[in-house]
Each structure stands twice: as structure tokens, then as C-alpha cells.
Design a protein around this motif. Structure first.
Motif, PDB file in Angstrom:
ATOM      1  N   THR A  58     -98.152  -0.876 -32.297  1.00  0.00           N
ATOM      2  CA  THR A  58     -97.822  -2.156 -31.742  1.00  0.00           C
ATOM      3  C   THR A  58     -98.188  -2.609 -30.307  1.00  0.00           C
ATOM      4  N   VAL A  59     -98.156  -1.588 -29.477  1.00  0.00           N
ATOM      5  CA  VAL A  59     -98.786  -1.799 -27.921  1.00  0.00           C
ATOM      6  C   VAL A  59     -99.990  -1.975 -28.070  1.00  0.00           C
ATOM      7  N   ASP A  60    -100.799  -1.021 -28.740  1.00  0.00           N
ATOM      8  CA  ASP A  60    -102.107  -1.092 -28.922  1.00  0.00           C
ATOM      9  C   ASP A  60    -102.685  -2.486 -29.338  1.00  0.00           C
ATOM     10  N   ARG A  61    -101.918  -3.175 -30.296  1.00  0.00           N
ATOM     11  CA  ARG A  61    -102.277  -4.263 -30.872  1.00  0.00           C
ATOM     12  C   ARG A  61    -101.960  -5.426 -29.610  1.00  0.00           C
ATOM     13  N   ILE A  62    -100.904  -5.539 -28.839  1.00  0.00           N
ATOM     14  CA  ILE A  62    -100.817  -6.314 -27.632  1.00  0.00           C
ATOM     15  C   ILE A  62    -102.079  -6.173 -26.934  1.00  0.00           C
ATOM     16  N   GLU A  63    -102.412  -5.056 -26.553  1.00  0.00           N
ATOM     17  CA  GLU A  63    -103.527  -4.743 -25.648  1.00  0.00           C
ATOM     18  C   GLU A  63    -104.988  -5.559 -26.186  1.00  0.00           C
ATOM     19  N   LYS A  64    -104.888  -5.376 -27.647  1.00  0.00           N
ATOM     20  CA  LYS A  64    -106.264  -6.041 -28.140  1.00  0.00           C
ATOM     21  C   LYS A  64    -106.199  -7.637 -27.873  1.00  0.00           C
ATOM     22  N   VAL A  65    -104.942  -8.101 -28.298  1.00  0.00           N
ATOM     23  CA  VAL A  65    -104.803  -9.551 -28.232  1.00  0.00           C
ATOM     24  C   VAL A  65    -104.609 -10.400 -26.935  1.00  0.00           C
ATOM     25  N   PHE A  66    -104.212  -9.500 -26.140  1.00  0.00           N
ATOM     26  CA  PHE A  66    -103.860 -10.310 -24.796  1.00  0.00           C
ATOM     27  C   PHE A  66    -104.927  -9.394 -23.770  1.00  0.00           C
ATOM     28  N   ASP A  67    -105.156 -10.122 -22.725  1.00  0.00           N
ATOM     29  CA  ASP A  67    -106.073  -9.516 -21.514  1.00  0.00           C
ATOM     30  C   ASP A  67    -105.074  -8.792 -20.681  1.00  0.00           C
ATOM     31  N   VAL A  68    -104.692  -7.440 -20.804  1.00  0.00           N
ATOM     32  CA  VAL A  68    -103.743  -6.972 -20.092  1.00  0.00           C
ATOM     33  C   VAL A  68    -104.180  -5.830 -19.042  1.00  0.00           C
ATOM     34  N   PRO A  69    -104.217  -6.414 -17.975  1.00  0.00           N
ATOM     35  CA  PRO A  69    -105.091  -5.468 -16.713  1.00  0.00           C
ATOM     36  C   PRO A  69    -104.317  -4.145 -16.629  1.00  0.00           C
ATOM     37  N   ALA A  70    -104.917  -3.121 -16.162  1.00  0.00           N
ATOM     38  CA  ALA A  70    -104.360  -1.736 -15.968  1.00  0.00           C
ATOM     39  C   ALA A  70    -103.125  -1.883 -14.804  1.00  0.00           C
ATOM     40  N   GLY A  71    -102.111  -1.047 -15.411  1.00  0.00           N
ATOM     41  CA  GLY A  71    -101.090  -0.961 -14.246  1.00  0.00           C
ATOM     42  C   GLY A  71    -100.082  -2.119 -14.502  1.00  0.00           C
ATOM     43  N   TYR A  72    -100.304  -2.857 -15.275  1.00  0.00           N
ATOM     44  CA  TYR A  72     -99.206  -4.167 -15.785  1.00  0.00           C
ATOM     45  C   TYR A  72     -98.252  -3.676 -16.916  1.00  0.00           C
ATOM     46  N   ARG A  73     -97.232  -4.162 -16.934  1.00  0.00           N
ATOM     47  CA  ARG A  73     -96.439  -4.185 -18.143  1.00  0.00           C
ATOM     48  C   ARG A  73     -97.153  -5.096 -19.607  1.00  0.00           C
ATOM     49  N   ARG A  74     -96.943  -4.170 -20.634  1.00  0.00           N
ATOM     50  CA  ARG A  74     -97.511  -4.919 -21.767  1.00  0.00           C
ATOM     51  C   ARG A  74     -97.006  -6.040 -22.441  1.00  0.00           C
ATOM     52  N   ALA A  75     -95.998  -6.547 -21.667  1.00  0.00           N
ATOM     53  CA  ALA A  75     -95.182  -7.889 -21.971  1.00  0.00           C
ATOM     54  C   ALA A  75     -94.574  -8.473 -20.652  1.00  0.00           C
ATOM     55  N   HIS A  76     -94.582  -9.516 -20.396  1.00  0.00           N
ATOM     56  CA  HIS A  76     -93.696  -9.975 -19.083  1.00  0.00           C
ATOM     57  C   HIS A  76     -94.443  -9.296 -17.845  1.00  0.00           C
ATOM     58  N   ALA A  77     -95.701  -9.474 -17.994  1.00  0.00           N
ATOM     59  CA  ALA A  77     -96.621  -8.675 -16.642  1.00  0.00           C
ATOM     60  C   ALA A  77     -96.153  -9.216 -15.498  1.00  0.00           C
ATOM     61  N   ARG A  78     -96.058 -10.597 -15.383  1.00  0.00           N
ATOM     62  CA  ARG A  78     -96.038 -11.152 -13.916  1.00  0.00           C
ATOM     63  C   ARG A  78     -94.516 -11.561 -13.785  1.00  0.00           C
ATOM     64  N   GLY A  79     -94.079 -10.959 -12.467  1.00  0.00           N
ATOM     65  CA  GLY A  79     -92.472 -11.388 -12.312  1.00  0.00           C
ATOM     66  C   GLY A  79     -92.297 -10.972 -10.896  1.00  0.00           C
ATOM     67  N   LYS A  80     -91.178 -10.927 -10.472  1.00  0.00           N
ATOM     68  CA  LYS A  80     -90.527 -11.032  -9.145  1.00  0.00           C
ATOM     69  C   LYS A  80     -89.067 -10.364  -9.316  1.00  0.00           C
ATOM     70  N   SER A  81     -88.827  -9.535  -8.338  1.00  0.00           N
ATOM     71  CA  SER A  81     -87.821  -8.425  -8.342  1.00  0.00           C
ATOM     72  C   SER A  81     -86.731  -8.814  -7.129  1.00  0.00           C
ATOM     73  N   TYR A  82     -85.601  -8.576  -7.500  1.00  0.00           N
ATOM     74  CA  TYR A  82     -84.315  -8.811  -6.613  1.00  0.00           C
ATOM     75  C   TYR A  82     -83.398  -7.892  -6.743  1.00  0.00           C
ATOM     76  N   ARG A  83     -82.544  -7.793  -5.483  1.00  0.00           N
ATOM     77  CA  ARG A  83     -81.391  -7.057  -5.514  1.00  0.00           C
ATOM     78  C   ARG A  83     -80.227  -8.099  -5.366  1.00  0.00           C
ATOM     79  N   GLY A  84     -78.939  -7.599  -6.038  1.00  0.00           N
ATOM     80  CA  GLY A  84     -77.874  -8.313  -5.901  1.00  0.00           C
ATOM     81  C   GLY A  84     -76.435  -7.424  -6.094  1.00  0.00           C
ATOM     82  N   TYR A  85     -75.632  -8.176  -6.750  1.00  0.00           N
ATOM     83  CA  TYR A  85     -74.329  -7.467  -7.130  1.00  0.00           C
ATOM     84  C   TYR A  85     -73.792  -8.150  -8.142  1.00  0.00           C
ATOM     85  N   PHE A  86     -72.828  -7.583  -9.046  1.00  0.00           N
ATOM     86  CA  PHE A  86     -72.061  -8.391 -10.139  1.00  0.00           C
ATOM     87  C   PHE A  86     -70.731  -7.968  -9.771  1.00  0.00           C
ATOM     88  N   THR A  87     -69.937  -9.324  -9.799  1.00  0.00           N
ATOM     89  CA  THR A  87     -68.480  -9.228  -9.725  1.00  0.00           C
ATOM     90  C   THR A  87     -67.818  -9.384 -10.829  1.00  0.00           C
TER      91      THR A  87
END
Ligand code: HEM
Length: 302
Positions: A8-37
Motif C-alpha cells: 500500500t505504501v509503495d502504491r501511495i509513492e507510485k501515484v503521488f509525487d512523494v519527496p524523500a524524507g516526507y510522510r507518505r500521507a499528510h506530508a505538509r503540516g505544522k507542529s505545536y505544543r500545548g496542554y489538555f485540561t
């Protein structure tokens, strides 16, 4: 399962243009820190420590669903919000949500088969002609893939409703099991983009917007659960539970500052602490294998 996950991951790589070093889905994102109450309102249903009243630290990653980070923000109407709770005992426990209440494939085999017949998603749209007879066999998948074109993205990562899609079980001190589904509700209210707004969006505008928003003050989400009834399916991510099911508010996530920390994390939705268990949903259990493979590949590439 591992072999199908690799295919399945091979197929994702085949049909999408996945650059080296990126997640095989949800490649672009932004990370945060926080807390849950936590409110403690579900402590009769689960012994999970972060849902007893009190505070836990959390890491959060917002994302666009495409495995190709070059897709524009508008080409990925489905956005993700992955949350990792850092528990006082050193354990972690995850909730991974998207802005859609359902997934388009009922089983890993169907998901993989659909990817197998698609030649390319590189232009951002599946060709329904290409999928042809397959979608007649899996009408639930056809309905959702057709709808992706009409799906409205939230106006900001901070204004989406994020569903963890699958059912999970809450387990209490007496070992009683309650099926649940999670839903994150934005504190500022739900707001979607009009098709016109979408056209003018530049790539990375979601990341820029959330950065500016958090710089002005914390971004908050309320965590609710729907309580499943015996007739609600716990093994089928293509089916929503009735909206009138009883809801409980577990607490509030407060997102406070950007961090690069979460970029390396695998937000595996099957990693959870005692008091919560995976349901029988085969897509949920399959994701464990696919995420490990993706993490391994992106780590050795960097
Ligand atoms: C057969 C089903 C699925 C497969 C094969 C799959 C595959 C993947 C892979 C390979 C990654 C990247 C993992 C990493 O490198 O860390 C990922 C990330 C993600 N997936 Fe899935 N996925 C599936 C279903 C779902 C479903 C049903 C949801 C709905 C909640 C979902 C939401 C996400 C999100 C939000 C991320 C990004 C997490 C992060 O920010 O790290 N996925 N998926």
C-alpha cells in the motif's frame, strides 16, 4: 498485514509525487505544543489518566492530507489534526483526526486495490473513469471520492471539526467496555471556505494563518465523545453513527506555541494508554503497519 501495508505504501509513492524524507500521507503540516485540561466527566467510562480531571502536556500537528507537499492548500480539502498526549508516567497516547467523519474504504484490501488501479493523483483529483467498475463494487468508496471534489475545507486549521473516524473502546476500573467516537470542536466555531476563497489561496497560507493566530493567543479545541449504542457499527469507518447519540465533553486542548518536535513523531492511532482500546475496525489496525513503514522510510531518507 505487514506485506499489504508495504504494498500500500509503495502504491501511495507510485501515484503521488512523494519527496524523500516526507510522510507518505499528510506530508505538509505544522507542529505545536500545548496542554489538555480534562473535565473528568468520563471517569466512570475510562481509567485513562489524561481523561481524569487535571492537565496533560500535548503535541499537535496540523496537516493537509496529500502525500505530495507541493499540492496547494485548496487541493487538499481534508485537513488533519494529530494529537499526542504526554502522560505523567512517561507514556504517550494519540488521537488522530481529520475534517471528515468517514473514510472512503471499508477494508485495507479495498484501499490498496483502489490505489492499485489509479495511475496518478498528481493533478489532485482521482479520475473516476479510471476507477470505473471498482467503484460500482464499492459504492461507499465511490460516494466519498465523488464528494471529495465538493468537500469544503475549513477556513483555517483552527476552525475545522476533526473526527478520529474509527470507533474505540473506553474501559473502566470494572473492565466494562463502552464504544466511543472522538470529535474535536473548534472553540471559535466552525468556519468553511467558499469555493471563491479557495481559488485565491496561496500554498502555505494555512500554515501562515495558524502561526499568526497562535502568536496572538492560544487556539483551543473541545474534545467530545459520542457514546455508541449496540446497533452502531464499530468495525466500519465508512459509516457515521447517528448524530443524536449522547455526547460527553472530555476536556479542552489549548495550543500555545510552535515546535518542530512533532515533525518526527509517528502519530500512530493505535498507540494508546490503558483505559482505551482499538475497535475491530480493520482500517484502524492496518494503519499501525502503514505508519511504521512510512516513518521508517522518511527517517532513513533524511
Ligand atoms: C488504509 C488507511 C490509511 C493508510 C494506509 C494511511 C496512511 C498514512 C501514512 C503512511 C501516514 C504518514 C505516517 C508517518 O509517516 O508518520 C498517515 C498520516 C496521517 N493519516 Fe493516515 N492512513 C489511513 C487512514 C487514515 C484515516 C482513516 C485517517 C482519519 C483520521 C487518517 C489520518 C491521518 C492523519 C491526520 C495523518 C497525519 C498525522 C501526522 O500529522 O503525523 N489516516 N496516514
Amino acid at each position: 498485514m505487514d506485506r499489504l501495508a508495504k504494498t500500500t505504501v509503495d502504491r501511495i509513492e507510485k501515484v503521488f509525487d512523494v519527496p524523500a524524507g516526507y510522510r507518505r500521507a499528510h506530508a505538509r503540516g505544522k507542529s505545536y505544543r500545548g496542554y489538555f485540561t480534562a473535565t473528568g466527566s468520563a471517569n466512570h467510562l475510562t481509567k485513562a489518566p489524561h481523561f481524569q480531571s487535571g492537565e496533560s502536556e500535548a503535541l499537535v500537528r496540523f496537516s493537509h492530507f496529500s502525500p505530495d507537499p507541493k499540492w496547494t492548500d485548496a487541493m487538499s480539502p481534508v485537513k488533519g489534526m494529530a494529537v499526542q498526549f504526554l502522560l505523567a508516567n512517561g507514556e504517550v497516547t494519540n488521537i488522530v483526526g481529520v475534517t471528515s467523519p468517514i473514510f472512503f474504504a471499508k477494508t485495507p484490501e479495498i484501499f490498496s486495490e483502489i490505489l492499485g488501479v489509479v495511475k496518478s493523483f498528481k493533478k489532485g483529483k482521482p479520475s473516476l473513469k479510471e476507477l470505473g467498475s471498482l467503484l460500482a463494487d464499492y459504492p461507499e468508496s465511490g460516494a466519498m471520492l465523488t464528494n471529495i471534489r465538493k468537500m469544503q475545507a475549513p477556513s483555517s486549521f483552527a476552525t475545522g471539526q476533526y473526527y478520529a473516524v474509527h470507533a474505540f473502546y473506553f474501559i473502566n476500573e470494572e473492565d466494562q467496555r463502552q464504544p466511543i467516537k472522538y470529535l474535536w470542536e473548534p472553540e471559535v466555531g466552525v468556519e468553511t471556505l467558499s469555493p471563491l476563497d479557495t481559488v485565491s489561496l496561496s500554498t502555505g497560507s494555512f500554515e501562515k494563518e495558524i502561526e499568526d493566530r497562535v502568536a496572538k493567543g492560544p487556539v483551543k479545541f473541545r474534545l467530545d465523545i459520542l457514546l455508541g449504542q449496540p446497533e452502531d457499527p464499530t468495525d466500519d469507518p465508512t459509516k457515521e453513527w447517528p448524530k443524536e447519540r449522547e455526547k460527553l465533553t472530555l476536556g479542552t486542548l489549548t495550543i500555545t506555541e510552535a515546535t518542530e518536535e512533532a515533525e518526527n513523531i509517528v502519530f500512530d492511532p493505535t498507540i494508546m494508554t490503558a483505559g482505551i482500546e482499538c475497535s475491530e475496525d480493520r482500517i484502524l489496525n492496518f494503519r499501525h503497519h502503514a505508519y511504521q513503514i512510512s516513518h521508517h522510510r522518511r527517517t532513513i531518507e533524511t
